[in-house]
Motif scaffolding. Structure first.
Motif, PDB file in Angstrom:
ATOM      1  N   ALA A  64       0.812  -1.216   0.000  1.00 11.56           N
ATOM      2  CA  ALA A  64       0.000   0.000   0.000  1.00 11.56           C
ATOM      3  C   ALA A  64       0.846   1.267   0.000  1.00 11.56           C
ATOM      4  CB  ALA A  64      -0.930  -0.001   1.212  1.00 11.56           C
ATOM      5  N   ASP A  65       2.148   1.110   0.199  1.00 13.63           N
ATOM      6  CA  ASP A  65       3.086   2.237   0.234  1.00 13.63           C
ATOM      7  C   ASP A  65       2.731   3.219   1.346  1.00 13.63           C
ATOM      8  OD1 ASP A  65       5.244   3.807  -0.468  1.00 13.63           O
ATOM      9  OD2 ASP A  65       4.193   4.843  -2.096  1.00 13.63           O
ATOM     10  N   ILE A  66       2.545   2.666   2.560  1.00 11.11           N
ATOM     11  CA  ILE A  66       2.291   3.493   3.731  1.00 11.11           C
ATOM     12  C   ILE A  66       3.269   3.097   4.834  1.00 11.11           C
ATOM     13  CG2 ILE A  66      -0.172   3.763   3.172  1.00 11.11           C
ATOM     14  CD1 ILE A  66      -0.695   1.761   5.489  1.00 11.11           C
ATOM     15  N   CYS A  67       3.252   3.850   5.929  1.00 13.84           N
ATOM     16  CA  CYS A  67       4.166   3.591   7.039  1.00 13.84           C
ATOM     17  C   CYS A  67       3.565   2.578   8.007  1.00 13.84           C
ATOM     18  CB  CYS A  67       4.468   4.891   7.779  1.00 13.84           C
ATOM     19  SG  CYS A  67       5.594   4.698   9.183  1.00 13.84           S
ATOM     20  N   TYR A  68       4.379   1.616   8.422  1.00 14.87           N
ATOM     21  CA  TYR A  68       3.977   0.626   9.422  1.00 14.87           C
ATOM     22  C   TYR A  68       4.826   0.832  10.667  1.00 14.87           C
ATOM     23  CZ  TYR A  68       3.891  -3.937  11.783  1.00 14.87           C
ATOM     24  OH  TYR A  68       3.819  -4.940  12.721  1.00 14.87           O
ATOM     25  N   ILE A  69       4.183   1.128  11.791  1.00  9.62           N
ATOM     26  CA  ILE A  69       4.884   1.308  13.063  1.00  9.62           C
ATOM     27  C   ILE A  69       4.874  -0.038  13.787  1.00  9.62           C
ATOM     28  CG2 ILE A  69       5.082   2.662  15.174  1.00  9.62           C
ATOM     29  CD1 ILE A  69       3.330   4.800  13.862  1.00  9.62           C
ATOM     30  N   THR A  70       6.027  -0.648  13.897  1.00  7.78           N
ATOM     31  CA  THR A  70       6.145  -1.977  14.501  1.00  7.78           C
ATOM     32  C   THR A  70       6.200  -1.868  16.023  1.00  7.78           C
ATOM     33  OG1 THR A  70       7.380  -2.731  12.562  1.00  7.78           O
ATOM     34  CG2 THR A  70       7.515  -4.091  14.541  1.00  7.78           C
ATOM     35  N   SER A  71       5.439  -2.695  16.704  1.00 10.34           N
ATOM     36  CA  SER A  71       5.346  -2.657  18.159  1.00 10.34           C
ATOM     37  C   SER A  71       6.534  -3.340  18.834  1.00 10.34           C
ATOM     38  CB  SER A  71       4.051  -3.348  18.611  1.00 10.34           C
ATOM     39  OG  SER A  71       4.027  -3.532  20.020  1.00 10.34           O
ATOM     40  N   THR A  72       6.896  -2.828  20.004  1.00 13.70           N
ATOM     41  CA  THR A  72       7.867  -3.514  20.856  1.00 13.70           C
ATOM     42  C   THR A  72       7.448  -4.967  21.070  1.00 13.70           C
ATOM     43  OG1 THR A  72       8.519  -1.517  22.051  1.00 13.70           O
ATOM     44  CG2 THR A  72       8.875  -3.595  23.174  1.00 13.70           C
ATOM     45  N   TYR A  73       6.139  -5.193  21.204  1.00 13.09           N
ATOM     46  CA  TYR A  73       5.630  -6.530  21.500  1.00 13.09           C
ATOM     47  C   TYR A  73       5.065  -7.210  20.257  1.00 13.09           C
ATOM     48  CZ  TYR A  73       6.530  -5.072  26.214  1.00 13.09           C
ATOM     49  OH  TYR A  73       7.162  -4.624  27.344  1.00 13.09           O
ATOM     50  N   ALA A  74       5.794  -7.056  19.161  1.00 12.48           N
ATOM     51  CA  ALA A  74       5.456  -7.827  17.969  1.00 12.48           C
ATOM     52  C   ALA A  74       5.664  -9.313  18.252  1.00 12.48           C
ATOM     53  CB  ALA A  74       6.335  -7.386  16.800  1.00 12.48           C
ATOM     54  N   SER A  75       4.891 -10.139  17.586  1.00 17.62           N
ATOM     55  CA  SER A  75       5.020 -11.575  17.786  1.00 17.62           C
ATOM     56  C   SER A  75       5.931 -12.218  16.749  1.00 17.62           C
ATOM     57  CB  SER A  75       3.627 -12.238  17.750  1.00 17.62           C
ATOM     58  OG  SER A  75       2.879 -11.799  16.637  1.00 17.62           O
ATOM     59  N   CYS A  76       6.548 -11.404  15.902  1.00 21.62           N
ATOM     60  CA  CYS A  76       7.579 -11.861  14.969  1.00 21.62           C
ATOM     61  C   CYS A  76       8.862 -11.094  15.270  1.00 21.62           C
ATOM     62  CB  CYS A  76       7.171 -11.593  13.517  1.00 21.62           C
ATOM     63  SG  CYS A  76       5.664 -12.428  12.979  1.00 21.62           S
ATOM     64  N   THR A  77       9.994 -11.666  14.921  1.00 19.93           N
ATOM     65  CA  THR A  77      11.245 -10.955  15.140  1.00 19.93           C
ATOM     66  C   THR A  77      11.345  -9.781  14.175  1.00 19.93           C
ATOM     67  OG1 THR A  77      12.561 -12.204  13.530  1.00 19.93           O
ATOM     68  CG2 THR A  77      12.361 -13.125  15.767  1.00 19.93           C
ATOM     69  N   LEU A  78      12.092  -8.771  14.591  1.00 17.47           N
ATOM     70  CA  LEU A  78      12.294  -7.606  13.733  1.00 17.47           C
ATOM     71  C   LEU A  78      12.960  -8.005  12.425  1.00 17.47           C
ATOM     72  CD1 LEU A  78      13.471  -5.027  16.412  1.00 17.47           C
ATOM     73  CD2 LEU A  78      11.179  -5.346  15.481  1.00 17.47           C
ATOM     74  N   GLU A  79      13.905  -8.944  12.509  1.00 18.78           N
ATOM     75  CA  GLU A  79      14.595  -9.397  11.311  1.00 18.78           C
ATOM     76  C   GLU A  79      13.636 -10.032  10.308  1.00 18.78           C
ATOM     77  OE1 GLU A  79      17.560  -8.563  14.273  1.00 18.78           O
ATOM     78  OE2 GLU A  79      15.686  -9.712  14.370  1.00 18.78           O
ATOM     79  N   ASP A  80      12.696 -10.824  10.801  1.00 20.49           N
ATOM     80  CA  ASP A  80      11.728 -11.460   9.901  1.00 20.49           C
ATOM     81  C   ASP A  80      10.794 -10.429   9.280  1.00 20.49           C
ATOM     82  OD1 ASP A  80      12.728 -13.991  10.271  1.00 20.49           O
ATOM     83  OD2 ASP A  80      11.268 -14.567  11.805  1.00 20.49           O
ATOM     84  N   ILE A  81      10.412  -9.428  10.060  1.00 24.16           N
ATOM     85  CA  ILE A  81       9.524  -8.376   9.548  1.00 24.16           C
ATOM     86  C   ILE A  81      10.212  -7.606   8.433  1.00 24.16           C
ATOM     87  CG2 ILE A  81       8.401  -6.191  10.149  1.00 24.16           C
ATOM     88  CD1 ILE A  81       7.913  -7.420  12.964  1.00 24.16           C
ATOM     89  N   VAL A  82      11.482  -7.270   8.642  1.00 23.93           N
ATOM     90  CA  VAL A  82      12.229  -6.526   7.631  1.00 23.93           C
ATOM     91  C   VAL A  82      12.473  -7.383   6.397  1.00 23.93           C
ATOM     92  CG1 VAL A  82      14.436  -5.423   7.113  1.00 23.93           C
ATOM     93  CG2 VAL A  82      13.315  -4.993   9.303  1.00 23.93           C
ATOM     94  N   ALA A  83      12.816  -8.645   6.597  1.00 24.97           N
ATOM     95  CA  ALA A  83      13.123  -9.527   5.470  1.00 24.97           C
ATOM     96  C   ALA A  83      11.913  -9.757   4.574  1.00 24.97           C
ATOM     97  CB  ALA A  83      13.654 -10.866   5.985  1.00 24.97           C
ATOM     98  N   THR A  84      10.735  -9.803   5.179  1.00 24.17           N
ATOM     99  CA  THR A  84       9.532 -10.103   4.394  1.00 24.17           C
ATOM    100  C   THR A  84       9.020  -8.890   3.623  1.00 24.17           C
ATOM    101  OG1 THR A  84       7.434 -11.326   4.510  1.00 24.17           O
ATOM    102  CG2 THR A  84       7.722  -9.549   6.096  1.00 24.17           C
ATOM    103  N   ALA A  85       9.404  -7.683   4.048  1.00 26.13           N
ATOM    104  CA  ALA A  85       8.976  -6.450   3.363  1.00 26.13           C
ATOM    105  C   ALA A  85      10.140  -5.461   3.354  1.00 26.13           C
ATOM    106  CB  ALA A  85       7.754  -5.847   4.049  1.00 26.13           C
ATOM    107  N   PRO A  86      11.197  -5.778   2.619  1.00 18.06           N
ATOM    108  CA  PRO A  86      12.427  -4.989   2.697  1.00 18.06           C
ATOM    109  C   PRO A  86      12.303  -3.559   2.199  1.00 18.06           C
ATOM    110  CG  PRO A  86      12.546  -6.588   0.903  1.00 18.06           C
ATOM    111  CD  PRO A  86      11.323  -6.907   1.684  1.00 18.06           C
ATOM    112  N   ARG A  87      11.322  -3.283   1.333  1.00 23.99           N
ATOM    113  CA  ARG A  87      11.179  -1.935   0.782  1.00 23.99           C
ATOM    114  C   ARG A  87      10.180  -1.081   1.561  1.00 23.99           C
ATOM    115  NH1 ARG A  87      10.347  -5.405  -3.027  1.00 23.99           N
ATOM    116  NH2 ARG A  87       8.170  -4.732  -3.321  1.00 23.99           N
ATOM    117  N   GLY A  88       9.572  -1.646   2.585  1.00 24.12           N
ATOM    118  CA  GLY A  88       8.541  -0.921   3.316  1.00 24.12           C
ATOM    119  C   GLY A  88       9.109   0.163   4.217  1.00 24.12           C
ATOM    120  N   LEU A  89       8.316   1.215   4.436  1.00 22.98           N
ATOM    121  CA  LEU A  89       8.684   2.270   5.380  1.00 22.98           C
ATOM    122  C   LEU A  89       8.251   1.834   6.769  1.00 22.98           C
ATOM    123  CD1 LEU A  89       9.633   5.104   6.168  1.00 22.98           C
ATOM    124  CD2 LEU A  89       7.359   5.960   5.536  1.00 22.98           C
ATOM    125  N   ARG A  90       9.226   1.733   7.684  1.00 22.03           N
ATOM    126  CA  ARG A  90       8.945   1.236   9.028  1.00 22.03           C
ATOM    127  C   ARG A  90       9.443   2.223  10.086  1.00 22.03           C
ATOM    128  NH1 ARG A  90      11.035  -2.608   6.061  1.00 22.03           N
ATOM    129  NH2 ARG A  90      13.102  -2.066   6.819  1.00 22.03           N
TER     130      ARG A  90
END
Length: 325
Positions: free
Chosen positions: A125-151
């Motif tokens: 959608a080309d929008i910003c996603y604010i990742t929570s401290t208490y995400a249930s996935c690792t930060l590395e996995d979140i970045v790897a799955t959407a490397p071009r996303g604004l976080r």
């Protein structure tokens, strides 16, 4: 409603059991309320109460909904709106519309891929996603799955300063573009549904520590580790250890907004935590998430067109009035 719509969009096309795929609904989902109704049917009561529940009697949560219902638009016509541009810039980064996904934890409650699905939808959608401290996935996995996303990364300031520093350094190295400090959770609010359902954030919600996969020891993040002594003077320490813009989330008063400016933060998010913290304060599926975001973007585009706004810069207070319900 927006919180549940975005999070529960993960869940809309699936059954309550992990991996159980069901037929798509006969009627298309055309608004967030459609997603909410389907999710309520399919999620367990404990999960639904956790996602949708407010603090105390739920007065603030109800006031939030009522406040939005009072907003009325004042359209201006006979303008050339053959081309409408919803794009805007936040903290120097371009996004397709002034819509962002606020930090919410435990997306695995709605779908096994959790925040990875959310990140992919935000990137699409080309929008910003604010990742929570208490995400249930690792930060590395979140970045790897959407490397071009604004976080951006949302931080609950921990009692252990070294842990805060490690987390901030880690998100910097992973390409997060801003640090969002939640200020309205010195302790968790009185969420009665969760107490009645005996929700245990550490076990029932699969709370994972956010240590790097390469780290084998160190403290584990828990809700109880949030630092209740965090105050304005601590901002200077946070500013000294990061080059990221600092945004304060949870500001509700003019006085605190002025203090934020005085302490040189780059932005504030006016929020009462969806009514999930202090009650009675003032109101302020990957494919499913994509559908929710598309609905929001389309509705925003339609509203801009019908009110005579050709760009986000043309939106001003003259377009808004509040009705007395």
């Amino acid at each position: 409603m927006l919180r549940s719509g975005l999070l529960l969009g993960l869940f809309w096309e699936f059954g309550a059991e992990e991996g159980d795929e069901v037929a798509a609904p006969e009627m298309p989902f055309v608004c967030l309320t459609d997603f909410q109704a389907q999710a309520r049917e399919r999620l367990s009561k404990t999960t639904w109460d956790y996602i949708e529940g407010g603090a105390g009697e739920g007065f603030t949560k109800e006031d939030n909904i009522a406040a939005f219902k009072k907003i009325r638009l004042r359209p201006r016509y006979l303008k050339d709106v053959s081309e409408v541009d919803t794009r805007t810039i936040i903290q120097g980064e371009k996004i397709s519309a002034p819509i962002c996904i606020s930090p919410t934890g435990f997306h695995c409650l709605a779908w096994p891929d959790g925040e990875m699905s959310t990140a992919r939808a935000a990137q699409a959608a080309d929008i910003c996603y604010i990742t929570s401290t208490y995400a249930s996935c690792t930060l590395e996995d979140i970045v790897a799955t959407a490397p071009r996303g604004l976080r951006w990364f949302q931080l609950y300031v921990q009692r252990d300063r070294q842990l805060n520093k490690q987390l901030i350094q880690r998100v910097e190295s992973l390409g997060f573009k801003a640090l969002v400090i939640t200020v309205d959770v010195p302790i968790t609010g009185n969420r009665r549904h969760d107490i009645r359902n005996q929700v245990d954030l550490k076990t029932n919600l699969l709370l994972k520590d956010l240590r790097s996969p390469k780290e084998s020891s160190g403290p584990c993040l828990q809700m109880s580790s949030i630092d209740p002594s965090n105050c304005w003077d601590d901002l200077s320490w946070l500013q000294s250890i990061t080059q990221l813009p600092i945004i304060l989330k949870g500001i509700l008063t003019k006085e605190d907004a002025e203090l934020a400016v005085k302490h040189n933060v780059q932005g504030i998010i006016v929020s009462n935590h969806g009514g999930r913290q202090l009650d009675e304060v003032l109101a302020s599926g990957e494919r499913g998430v994509e559908e929710v975001l598309n609905i929001l973007k389309n509705e925003f585009h339609t509203s801009m067109t019908l009110t005579g706004c050709r760009s986000v810069a043309e939106i001003n207070r003259d377009l808004i009035q509040f009705s007395r319900l």
